[in-house]
Design a protein around this motif. Structure first.
Motif, mmCIF file in Angstrom:
data_model
loop_
_atom_site.group_PDB
_atom_site.id
_atom_site.type_symbol
_atom_site.label_atom_id
_atom_site.label_comp_id
_atom_site.label_asym_id
_atom_site.label_seq_id
_atom_site.Cartn_x
_atom_site.Cartn_y
_atom_site.Cartn_z
ATOM 1 N N ARG A 112 12.255 43.942 -24.829
ATOM 2 C CA ARG A 112 13.482 43.937 -24.023
ATOM 3 C C ARG A 112 13.520 42.730 -23.090
ATOM 4 O O ARG A 112 14.555 42.064 -22.948
ATOM 5 N N GLN A 113 12.392 42.421 -22.472
ATOM 6 C CA GLN A 113 12.331 41.260 -21.582
ATOM 7 C C GLN A 113 12.559 39.968 -22.353
ATOM 8 O O GLN A 113 13.275 39.071 -21.892
ATOM 9 N N ALA A 114 11.955 39.855 -23.532
ATOM 10 C CA ALA A 114 12.145 38.647 -24.351
ATOM 11 C C ALA A 114 13.614 38.478 -24.731
ATOM 12 O O ALA A 114 14.147 37.353 -24.733
ATOM 13 N N TRP A 115 14.272 39.594 -25.052
ATOM 14 C CA TRP A 115 15.715 39.537 -25.360
ATOM 15 C C TRP A 115 16.488 39.034 -24.151
ATOM 16 O O TRP A 115 17.392 38.187 -24.280
ATOM 17 N N ALA A 116 16.142 39.536 -22.967
ATOM 18 C CA ALA A 116 16.849 39.131 -21.746
ATOM 19 C C ALA A 116 16.675 37.638 -21.479
ATOM 20 O O ALA A 116 17.625 36.945 -21.118
ATOM 21 N N VAL A 117 15.471 37.147 -21.667
ATOM 22 C CA VAL A 117 15.217 35.712 -21.460
ATOM 23 C C VAL A 117 16.054 34.885 -22.438
ATOM 24 O O VAL A 117 16.662 33.872 -22.060
ATOM 25 N N ASP A 118 16.094 35.310 -23.688
ATOM 26 C CA ASP A 118 16.926 34.603 -24.670
ATOM 27 C C ASP A 118 18.386 34.586 -24.234
ATOM 28 O O ASP A 118 19.092 33.570 -24.392
ATOM 29 N N LEU A 160 1.892 38.194 -4.671
ATOM 30 C CA LEU A 160 1.689 38.236 -6.122
ATOM 31 C C LEU A 160 2.978 38.621 -6.839
ATOM 32 O O LEU A 160 3.291 38.079 -7.913
ATOM 33 N N GLY A 161 3.744 39.542 -6.237
ATOM 34 C CA GLY A 161 4.998 39.950 -6.851
ATOM 35 C C GLY A 161 5.969 38.797 -6.992
ATOM 36 O O GLY A 161 6.593 38.612 -8.051
ATOM 37 N N PHE A 162 6.107 38.004 -5.933
ATOM 38 C CA PHE A 162 7.030 36.872 -6.006
ATOM 39 C C PHE A 162 6.481 35.749 -6.887
ATOM 40 O O PHE A 162 7.261 35.027 -7.531
ATOM 41 N N LYS A 163 5.166 35.621 -6.946
ATOM 42 C CA LYS A 163 4.582 34.640 -7.860
ATOM 43 C C LYS A 163 4.910 34.994 -9.308
ATOM 44 O O LYS A 163 5.298 34.135 -10.105
ATOM 45 N N GLU A 164 4.783 36.283 -9.648
ATOM 46 C CA GLU A 164 5.093 36.726 -11.008
ATOM 47 C C GLU A 164 6.585 36.596 -11.305
ATOM 48 O O GLU A 164 6.984 36.174 -12.401
ATOM 49 N N LEU A 165 7.422 36.951 -10.320
ATOM 50 C CA LEU A 165 8.874 36.805 -10.514
ATOM 51 C C LEU A 165 9.228 35.348 -10.769
ATOM 52 O O LEU A 165 10.025 35.034 -11.669
ATOM 53 N N ASN A 167 7.221 33.039 -11.962
ATOM 54 C CA ASN A 167 6.687 32.640 -13.270
ATOM 55 C C ASN A 167 7.642 33.024 -14.395
ATOM 56 O O ASN A 167 7.799 32.279 -15.373
ATOM 57 N N ARG A 168 8.267 34.192 -14.261
ATOM 58 C CA ARG A 168 9.185 34.644 -15.306
ATOM 59 C C ARG A 168 10.480 33.828 -15.300
ATOM 60 O O ARG A 168 11.071 33.587 -16.360
ATOM 61 N N TRP A 169 10.912 33.420 -14.113
ATOM 62 C CA TRP A 169 12.195 32.739 -14.006
ATOM 63 C C TRP A 169 12.108 31.219 -14.154
ATOM 64 O O TRP A 169 13.102 30.589 -14.531
ATOM 65 N N THR A 170 10.953 30.632 -13.905
ATOM 66 C CA THR A 170 10.880 29.164 -13.910
ATOM 67 C C THR A 170 11.279 28.544 -15.248
ATOM 68 O O THR A 170 12.047 27.562 -15.274
ATOM 69 N N PRO A 171 10.826 29.067 -16.392
ATOM 70 C CA PRO A 171 11.303 28.476 -17.657
ATOM 71 C C PRO A 171 12.821 28.598 -17.823
ATOM 72 O O PRO A 171 13.462 27.702 -18.393
ATOM 73 N N ILE A 172 13.384 29.697 -17.317
ATOM 74 C CA ILE A 172 14.840 29.872 -17.387
ATOM 75 C C ILE A 172 15.526 28.860 -16.475
ATOM 76 O O ILE A 172 16.510 28.215 -16.869
ATOM 77 N N LEU A 173 15.007 28.706 -15.274
ATOM 78 C CA LEU A 173 15.576 27.737 -14.330
ATOM 79 C C LEU A 173 15.492 26.326 -14.899
ATOM 80 O O LEU A 173 16.422 25.524 -14.734
#
Length: 351
Positions: A112-118, A160-165, A167-173
């Motif tokens: 589901r997360q991979a779909w959202a990133v796409d 750590l929570g914001f670091k992970e958030l 990490n997930r958003w940086t490729p999208i940004l």
């Protein structure tokens, strides 16, 4: 200073199975007749846009723009609130947030997360193909279940929570940066970006990524009892999108900001149609104009009392009446004079 554009309307809450709310043509005709000049498109609504096709085909986007333009409207922005939410979901919310994903991606958080990133990657390209420079979304949340610090949060959890958030958003940004499009996070309860402090935490965690910006919606700040006017003073440089949505907060001896698990109509803080709540839109429009915020004023209808049809009818004139035509001259220009350095020195008593 720039004059705020509008009025426009976010189509998400008006979608329906009945005409005219079940097609893009029907909604555009309806919005145009009500006096709107723009429409904001929710990209999870496949009846309005094929997001993957929009990312891959400039021709499709030109045709989509042409259809909207034929009704005297512009596409103000695309939005991926539901998909953005799925970029970061705490397991406690998995089952409820599965409703935001297609059937083939439910009961599988990673898929589901991979779909959202796409979806976000498609949105970056689609926005560029449509000639749009800003995009609205949600951040998702890994920390929301800890927003009240009881039991005590262990040291390092928030960082750590914001670091992970991040990490997930940086490729999208980065993908949005390649397309020259800003990502505007709607600052919203339930998201890890829900006020000024959390926006700053996320911005810092992304290394001050230049595409991290704000969709400003004052209704969410009233429910938090946050100063939504001063918020503009602090963050105006990041405000690239604007939702005109009203709200009110009426606490009693029985209920306050947490709401007592009540339905919207029973809560102390609840959303209202523009003009029916407590928000000082006159000052908001003044501030945004004064700070040269280049935004569309987009009505988002969410009201626990008034019908969406009435809210939409009243929304266009409400926004139009608040838009300030930015002045290009000072009121005291008539009394001015040509610059004369010798005269200036005499006025200052400089020899």
């Amino acid at each position: 200073m720039k004059t705020i554009k509008g009025p426009a309307v976010f189509l998400a809450q008006f979608m329906d199975d009945k005409e005219p709310f079940n097609t893009l043509d029907g909604l555009c005709k309806w919005a145009s007749e009500l006096g709107y000049k723009g429409v904001q498109i929710p990209t999870w609504e496949t009846r309005l846009i094929d997001l993957k096709k929009a990312a891959e085909s400039k021709t499709y986007c030109d045709e989509l723009k042409g259809k909207v333009n034929s009704y005297g409207l512009e596409i103000t922005e695309l939005c991926t609130h539901l998909q953005g939410q799925l970029v970061a979901v705490h397991p406690a919310y998995d089952e409820m947030f599965d409703n935001f994903a297609p059937d083939g991606y439910k009961n599988n958080p990673k898929k589901r997360q991979a779909w959202a990133v796409d979806q976000l990657m498609y949105a970056a390209k689609a926005s560029r193909n449509l000639g749009i420079d800003v995009h609205g979304t949600f951040s998702g949340a890994l920390l929301w279940h800890t927003f009240h610090p009881w039991p005590q949060r262990p040291p390092g959890l928030v960082e750590l929570g914001f670091k992970e958030l991040a990490n997930r958003w940086t490729p999208i940004l980065n993908a949005f940066d390649e397309q020259g499009v800003d990502v505007c996070y709607e600052v919203h309860p339930g998201e890890d970006i829900h006020d000024g402090v959390t926006f700053e935490r996320f911005l810092e965690a992304t290394g001050n990524h230049k595409r991290v910006n704000i969709l400003y919606d004052p209704s969410h700040f009233v429910l938090q009892q946050l100063d939504y006017i001063q918020y503009i003073d602090f963050y105006h440089e990041h405000i690239k999108m604007f939702h005109v949505k009203d709200s009110e907060f009426n606490s009693t001896g029985k209920k306050g900001a947490f709401g007592g698990y009540g339905d919207w109509i029973d809560r102390a803080g609840r959303y209202r149609s523009p003009g029916d709540g407590q928000i000082d839109f006159k000052t908001i429009f003044t501030k945004l104009t004064e700070y040269n915020c280049d935004v569309w004023a987009v009505m988002e209808w969410e009201c626990c009392i008034k019908s969406p049809e009435q809210g939409a009818r009243e929304g266009a004139p409400f926004i139009a009446s608040h838009i300030i035509e930015a002045t290009e001259k000072a009121f005291d220009d008539f009394a001015g004079a040509e610059t004369d350095e010798a005269k200036l020195k005499r006025i200052l008593g400089i020899n």
